[in-house]
Design an enzyme around this catalytic site. Sequence first.
Site, PDB file in Angstrom:
ATOM      1  N   SER A   1      -1.419   0.985   5.140  1.00  0.00           N
ATOM      2  CA  SER A   1      -1.099   1.323   6.518  1.00  0.00           C
ATOM      3  C   SER A   1      -2.203   0.846   7.460  1.00  0.00           C
ATOM      4  O   SER A   1      -2.651  -0.285   7.387  1.00  0.00           O
ATOM      5  CB  SER A   1      -0.842   2.832   6.625  1.00  0.00           C
ATOM      6  OG  SER A   1      -0.256   3.169   7.864  1.00  0.00           O
TER       7      SER A   1
ATOM      8  N   ASP B   1       5.947   2.111   5.218  1.00  0.00           N
ATOM      9  CA  ASP B   1       4.505   2.355   5.195  1.00  0.00           C
ATOM     10  C   ASP B   1       3.982   2.629   3.782  1.00  0.00           C
ATOM     11  O   ASP B   1       4.536   3.423   3.028  1.00  0.00           O
ATOM     12  CB  ASP B   1       4.208   3.561   6.091  1.00  0.00           C
ATOM     13  CG  ASP B   1       2.748   3.678   6.456  1.00  0.00           C
ATOM     14  OD1 ASP B   1       1.918   3.804   5.544  1.00  0.00           O
ATOM     15  OD2 ASP B   1       2.435   3.644   7.658  1.00  0.00           O
TER      16      ASP B   1
END
Length: 588
Positions: free
Chosen positions: A331, A445
């Site tokens: 991320s 993510d």
Amino acid sequence: MATLRPDTLEAALSRIFEGKMMGRASWFALTGGEQLFAEGDESDTLYLVRSGRLGVFRMEQGQPGQFLGVVRSGEPVGEMAMLAGTPHTASVVALRDTEILSLPREAFFEAARSEPDLMVELSRLMIHRARERAGGATEPSVFGFVSARPQPIRAFVERIAAAIQALGFTCKVIDQSALSSASEWFSRVEDDHDYVLYVAEQDQPAWANLCTRQVDRLFIVGSALMAPPANLPRRVGFGDNRRLTDLILLRDPRMTKPANTRVWLNALEPDRWFHCVEGLASDAERMARVVTGTAVGLVLSGGGARAYCHIGAVKALEEAKVPLDFLGGSSMGAVVAAGPALGWSFERLDYEIRRAFVESDPLADITLPLIAMSRARKVAGLLERAYGDVDIADLPLPFFAVSSNLTSGRIVVHRSGLMRKAMRASIAIPGVLPPVVIDEQVLVDGAVLKNFPTSVMRQLNSGPIIGVDMSQTRGVDPQSLENPPSWWKWIASGAWKRGPPIVSILMRSATITTDTEMEQSRADADVLILPKTGTTDIRDWKAYDAPVASGYEATKAALADLPCRVTELRHCADNKTVRSEAPEPTEA
């Protein structure tokens, strides 16, 4: 504590095998990949390695073999099962051409009566091996460098050897002149040096083939501007199918950026790949750290705006002159880690992150939430502006970004491919940014499945890992949820640019990690840094300076607590994770 005394053990074994039991001992040779015995076989023989190396593996049905350790020249093998009279508990395979002496069990016990030190030293050896295998397999110490280009690579390998010696290790470079040497000579050289580097030029195919069989790991050295030749040699793990072949692409100093990596990856399918500039001392030093297990890996977790702490960590590491040899993250951590992997200084990283996230309000293009709260067009534009059409495989330093595959339920480790697309997948927080589809797989993510991917780094790097983890820092403001603003106040205040409070809930939900997963991830870090961000909201992209300062101070504190230099951590006698947890910052 029981310790191994190889001089006593080897002398006693030599007296048995080469003394009065010589007539009952047998000699034979194994070629690389040939099995000595299998797990479950009866154990009625003691074996002694005269030259070469054996690998010990544990096999499980339907699983690749687990590599447990190495048996070197002068050491026995099969002693545990033979003494206990039980079947072998592991399989043993020749890692290279190996000469073996064998002695029947009855003959061993008969001879051992006249060697009182032998049983004691064998017990010490078994304890030593049990501890060694509990801590992980023995690291490789013999490496091959095989040229896949017309220009000689000997000078490059010599620079690596000199850098290894500068680290305090002994090192020997062996070339084609040793082709006619006996196998015992190779074993003696390996025993007398911490590291041995075999080097084979492109016009030395017979020597290259021998090197490939004789080494623990193999480096293919090619040229970035040339096509890979056909029939490149490969080193594959025996018994466990490990890929033990790495790629080094050398480029002329006038060539400012790596290129053409994808072609070489398709031809060789290496485990790892490295870019080096011809004649550049810092690249030879980096490869010396890779060889000696002193290369440093930096892993950065996800955390939204709180991951600005990572930028402060990079600043502290740069000031302390800690080399960063492998980089990766999940991320927002992947976004920050990409900066050093691209060769950016802290100043460049600071500038790019400020421009992309602080000044641009990346989540401001809010839309009707059919798939996500944001259309992500602004994020996509920012990523294209930062990375263009760069392929991850062409980064100067090894780098990975992690995303979560909703189609398969597994993590995806991006080590090659279009960088902006991989980064877009790694930051696609469910509900906030739309998923990314790559090869018909739906990716979101990386923090959903692997917020702190130290285990990925450990597969790439045997050296020390520095990890900065934001998994447990508070990211949702309870006040904003108990007393949410009215729509008109929310719009009038400009807070709409961060998204509604539901964005914080979605972002925090995506980065929550179970205690078990978190502890396992943190255990893989040799230096664990846990900055605190006070009341910084996970979506507060304007709150930049405070998290950066927190990451900087926490990293400085961690470095100050180290018992030795970062590069030496895994060679320290007291090899324990150094943990630095910063106090919560006070409110101004």
